[in-house]
Design a protein around this motif. Structure first.
Motif, short mmCIF file in Angstrom:
data_model
loop_
_atom_site.label_atom_id
_atom_site.label_comp_id
_atom_site.label_asym_id
_atom_site.label_seq_id
_atom_site.Cartn_x
_atom_site.Cartn_y
_atom_site.Cartn_z
N PRO A 179 0.72 -1.29 0.04
CA PRO A 179 0.06 0.13 -0.12
C PRO A 179 0.77 1.24 0.14
CG PRO A 179 -0.95 -1.48 1.37
CD PRO A 179 0.44 -2.13 0.99
N GLN A 180 2.09 1.29 0.79
CA GLN A 180 2.57 2.54 0.88
C GLN A 180 3.56 2.97 -0.52
OE1 GLN A 180 2.04 3.92 3.93
NE2 GLN A 180 2.66 5.68 2.74
N ARG A 181 3.90 2.06 -0.86
CA ARG A 181 4.47 2.26 -2.34
C ARG A 181 3.65 2.68 -3.38
NH1 ARG A 181 7.61 -3.21 -2.20
NH2 ARG A 181 9.67 -2.38 -0.98
N TRP A 182 2.56 2.03 -3.50
CA TRP A 182 1.31 2.46 -4.46
C TRP A 182 0.93 3.73 -4.04
CZ3 TRP A 182 -3.75 3.61 -4.33
CH2 TRP A 182 -4.50 3.68 -5.42
N LEU A 183 0.60 4.08 -2.75
CA LEU A 183 0.07 5.46 -2.36
C LEU A 183 1.01 6.53 -2.90
CD1 LEU A 183 -1.44 4.57 1.05
CD2 LEU A 183 -2.60 5.15 -1.03
N THR A 184 2.67 6.20 -2.54
CA THR A 184 3.43 7.24 -3.04
C THR A 184 3.37 7.51 -4.47
OG1 THR A 184 4.62 6.68 -0.89
CG2 THR A 184 5.83 7.99 -2.69
N GLN A 185 3.36 6.53 -5.19
CA GLN A 185 3.38 6.67 -6.61
C GLN A 185 2.23 7.31 -7.17
OE1 GLN A 185 4.63 3.21 -9.19
NE2 GLN A 185 3.64 3.77 -10.60
N LYS A 186 1.15 6.92 -6.67
CA LYS A 186 -0.28 7.40 -7.22
C LYS A 186 -0.24 9.13 -6.79
CE LYS A 186 -3.48 6.29 -8.49
NZ LYS A 186 -4.01 5.85 -10.10
N ARG A 187 0.38 9.49 -5.60
CA ARG A 187 0.27 10.92 -5.05
C ARG A 187 1.20 11.78 -6.05
NH1 ARG A 187 0.19 8.97 1.02
NH2 ARG A 187 -2.15 8.48 1.30
N LEU A 188 2.44 11.28 -6.40
CA LEU A 188 3.29 11.87 -7.20
C LEU A 188 3.04 11.89 -8.55
CD1 LEU A 188 6.85 10.23 -5.65
CD2 LEU A 188 5.82 12.56 -5.37
N GLU A 189 2.28 10.99 -8.96
CA GLU A 189 1.73 11.24 -10.39
C GLU A 189 0.65 12.30 -10.49
OE1 GLU A 189 0.46 7.11 -11.26
OE2 GLU A 189 2.55 6.55 -11.79
N LEU A 190 -0.28 12.14 -9.42
CA LEU A 190 -1.34 13.14 -9.26
C LEU A 190 -0.68 14.73 -9.32
CD1 LEU A 190 -4.20 14.43 -9.17
CD2 LEU A 190 -3.79 13.79 -6.76
N ALA A 191 0.57 14.79 -8.58
CA ALA A 191 1.10 15.77 -8.26
C ALA A 191 1.71 16.57 -9.77
CB ALA A 191 2.40 15.81 -7.44
#
Length: 272
Positions: free
Chosen positions: A212-224
């Motif tokens: 979850p943590q890896r996925w969440l970080t990647q999704k948040r950075l892609e949204l940014a």
């Protein structure tokens, strides 16, 4: 951050922030009725963004995810009266009423700005914050009064206030794709999708083939990245809206993931 709060009871407080702003990702355990005395608030949810200012009154239903950013305004602190409408109190209130709420999937926030009855009820609480000993019965009466007023001005509010169901097991992929920008403990994401922490992690691994943590970080950075390119937003705004807690950590993670700093994108945007 200069934050202060005064409580009449655990369920009624006067809060204010003197600092430039305060940001928090929140899952509300209780319905919250809020009246603005001064300042501004931006509330970001998955499907909508709300702005509230002096004089506004709104109800945030429980079990909702939101990013809340509080700002002082016009030299005045961010100052609000907050009333919790707890499940226990609402069960008692509705126990003798013939109300059968339909399950509400609405994630909306209810606005009641400038309503004289509601404003009068909440404004009448302000003098109590300077008292050292207020009987619990008085506070309970004020909460009951607020519930009566809400029901009088919005006939559909029973479907929110009288709905005591806990989140059931729902589609994890759909929920996470919609709510990844909220920086909550994994236990809370598990609760909201109807799972224990162990089951949540197991189901998540099966669905996404990562943690979850890896996925969440990647999704948040892609949204940014999208916000910078398409929306031309500033790093300080993007940082908090996509689920990071401070700008330096966000900038470090962004550069590590993409190979360049957020400011590089802003320079490119300015050049076109």
């Amino acid at each position: 951050m200069d934050y202060q709060a005064k409580y009449i009871t655990d369920d009624i407080k006067l809060s204010w922030y003197e600092d430039r702003f305060f940001k928090s990702d929140i899952l509300f355990d209780h319905h919250m009725l809020i009246w603005f005395i001064s300042g501004e608030t931006k509330i970001v949810q998955a499907d909508a963004t709300y702005f509230f200012k002096k004089g506004d009154i709104f109800l945030i239903p429980r079990n909702q995810l939101a990013t809340i950013i509080n700002y002082p305004k016009d030299g005045q602190p961010h100052k609000t009266v907050v009333m919790h409408l707890t499940t226990t109190r609402l069960r008692d209130f509705y126990a003798s009423l013939p109300v059968k709420p339909s399950a509400s999937e609405s994630q909306k926030i209810y606005g009641f700005s400038n309503h004289p009855l509601l404003e009068s009820c909440l404004a009448s609480l302000v003098p109590y914050f300077d008292m050292t000993d207020l009987p619990e019965t008085i506070a309970a009466l004020k909460i009951t009064e607020a519930i009566h007023i809400l029901r009088a001005i919005d006939q559909g509010i029973d479907h929110v206030l009288a709905n005591f169901e806990e989140p059931g097991k729902i589609d994890l992929v759909g929920y996470m794709e919609k709510n990844f920008m909220f920086n909550l403990p994994l236990e809370k994401f598990g609760y909201l999708t109807g799972r224990s922490l162990t089951t949540f992690k197991r189901d998540f691994g099966k669905a996404f083939n990562t943690t979850p943590q890896r996925w969440l970080t990647q999704k948040r950075l892609e949204l940014a990245h999208y916000q910078f390119i398409e929306k031309k937003k500033k790093p300080i705004d993007v940082c908090y809206e996509v689920g990071f807690e401070n700008l330096s950590h966000f900038s470090y993670a962004f550069k590590k993931h993409f190979g360049y700093a957020p400011t590089t994108l802003l320079g490119q945007a300015a050049g076109h």
